[in-house]
Design an enzyme around this catalytic site. Structure first.
Site, PDB file in Angstrom:
ATOM      1  CB  ILE A 159      -0.953   0.003   1.217  1.00 27.80           C
ATOM      2  CG1 ILE A 159      -1.897  -1.203   1.138  1.00 27.80           C
ATOM      3  CG2 ILE A 159      -1.754   1.303   1.276  1.00 27.80           C
ATOM      4  CD1 ILE A 159      -2.724  -1.438   2.391  1.00 27.80           C
ATOM      5  CG  ASP A 262     -10.364   4.416   6.853  1.00 24.99           C
ATOM      6  OD1 ASP A 262     -11.551   4.787   6.985  1.00 24.99           O
ATOM      7  OD2 ASP A 262     -10.033   3.355   6.297  1.00 24.99           O
ATOM      8  CD  GLU A 267     -11.084   0.392  13.296  1.00 21.96           C
ATOM      9  OE1 GLU A 267     -11.607  -0.505  12.611  1.00 21.96           O
ATOM     10  OE2 GLU A 267     -10.056   1.006  12.962  1.00 21.96           O
ATOM     11  CG  HIS A 286     -11.076  -0.066   9.055  1.00 27.49           C
ATOM     12  ND1 HIS A 286     -10.477  -0.784  10.052  1.00 27.49           N
ATOM     13  CD2 HIS A 286     -10.399  -0.407   7.918  1.00 27.49           C
ATOM     14  CE1 HIS A 286      -9.492  -1.524   9.553  1.00 27.49           C
ATOM     15  NE2 HIS A 286      -9.435  -1.313   8.260  1.00 27.49           N
ATOM     16  N   GLY A 288     -11.182   2.289   3.991  1.00 24.67           N
ATOM     17  CA  GLY A 288     -10.120   2.350   2.979  1.00 24.67           C
ATOM     18  C   GLY A 288     -10.212   1.224   1.961  1.00 24.67           C
TER      19      GLY A 288
END
Ligand code: 3PG
Length: 325
Positions: A159, A262, A267, A286, A288
């Protein structure tokens, strides 16, 4: 392995996280499939007893205790990349195969990272909110050009490398490093540095390391303190890599100009992070990896992996994605 898959084509599959609908339909044609993600995995422990295959993404902790509720569990598929939420040692002790599908989401996360860089540096989310309130404060909404600036990439893997390529296309210069202890060869467009050099020398720092013991709170108060005054921090890796309290202080004091996250310490729990009090912060849930094509491709590979497992040929299929067992 807890199940003789070669004499049994139909498996008991449990989806601990949502995956592409076509993939769910194809799996359900061939196997007994139950879902346990409507309440963030709350039903998961009750549904594991006869399950042989577990499909999971981030947000659900697959620890030893949970695995042991599934005595027949033979395969865990991480429908994505990061498996910091899976106790790999325990899976290995139990003989449970663990595979992941890291490729398809890499492009999605890289593109999304660029979106977050622009959203925070050009104050797009803030501006959107103001226009919706009937306000037009154009003079106060300036932000820096990216062209000519330095992007620091912490974690130059799949990435991070793609983020660097996109940044170079925008005219940025890129400096990067990898997580502590890793050997690496920087790609041609990335100048290699230490973590300290990356933090000190960048206008924007973006994090792309996995969450491991070595990267937990990798970016804390002392790392934030050496970042250039007025710099931005972007995190699309894992919440645990950045100390959110330290980041709050660096932003609230005005040392850092902005941040976009993100990924978060908590979470999907309903906890509102303190960072949400700050207007120079962009927060997303989250997403992405949520490019539609990426999720479709992950779904296809998931179906193929389960089919290969039934056929006793998991290793060959998994090599195409990256086997970790
Ligand atoms: C990943 O690890 O692949 C990305 O962070 C996306 O995670 P997700 O599959 O939980 O959306």
């Amino acid at each position: 392995m807890g199940v003789n898959t070669e004499s049994k084509g139909r498996l008991n599959v449990i989806l601990a996280s949502p995956v592409d609908g076509d993939a769910v339909a194809r799996l359900a044609d061939l196997h007994d499939v139950v879902s346990a993600f409507d309440d963030f995995g709350g039903h998961l422990p009750d549904l594991l007893e006869d399950r042989e295959v577990l499909v999971v993404r981030s947000g659900v902790e697959i620890d030893a205790q949970l695995m042991d509720l599934a005595p027949k569990l033979a395969l865990i598929v991480r429908a994505g990349s990061g498996f910091d939420n899976i106790d790999l040692d325990h899976a290995q002790r139990r003989g449970i195969r663990v595979v992941r599908i890291p490729g398809p989401a890499a492009e999605a996360v890289a593109e999304f990272t660029l979106g977050l860089i622009l959203a925070t540096s050009r104050r797009i989310v803030l501006a959107d909110g103001l226009v919706r309130q009937g306000r037009w404060p154009k003079p106060s909404l300036g932000g820096p050009l990216l062209a000519g600036k330095v992007l620091g990439v912490v974690g130059v893997g799949n990435i991070g490398t793609r983020v660097a390529e996109l940044a170079v296309a925008l005219g940025m210069n890129v400096i990067g490093c990898v997580e502590p202890g890793l050997a690496w060869e920087p790609p041609p467009h990335v100048r290699a540095g230490t973590l300290d050099e990356v933090l000190r020398g960048s206008d924007i720092v973006t994090i792309h390391t996995p969450l491991t013991d070595a990267t937990l709170k990798l970016i804390g108060a002392s790392q934030l303190a050496v970042m250039a005054s007025g710099a931005y921090l972007i995190n699309t890796s894992r919440g645990g890599v950045v100390d959110e309290e330290a980041l709050y202080d660096a932003l609230a004091s005005g040392r850092l100009a902005g941040a976009a996250l993100d990924v978060h310490e908590y979470e999907g729990t309903g906890v509102i992070p303190r960072l949400a009090d700050l207007s120079n912060v962009v927060l997303t849930p989250h997403i992405g990896g949520m490019a539609l094509e990426s999720q479709k491709e992950i779904g296809k590979r998931l179906v193929d992996l389960v089919a290969a497992f039934v056929a006793g040929d998991l290793d060959t299929e998994a090599r195409a994605t990256e086997l970790l067992a």
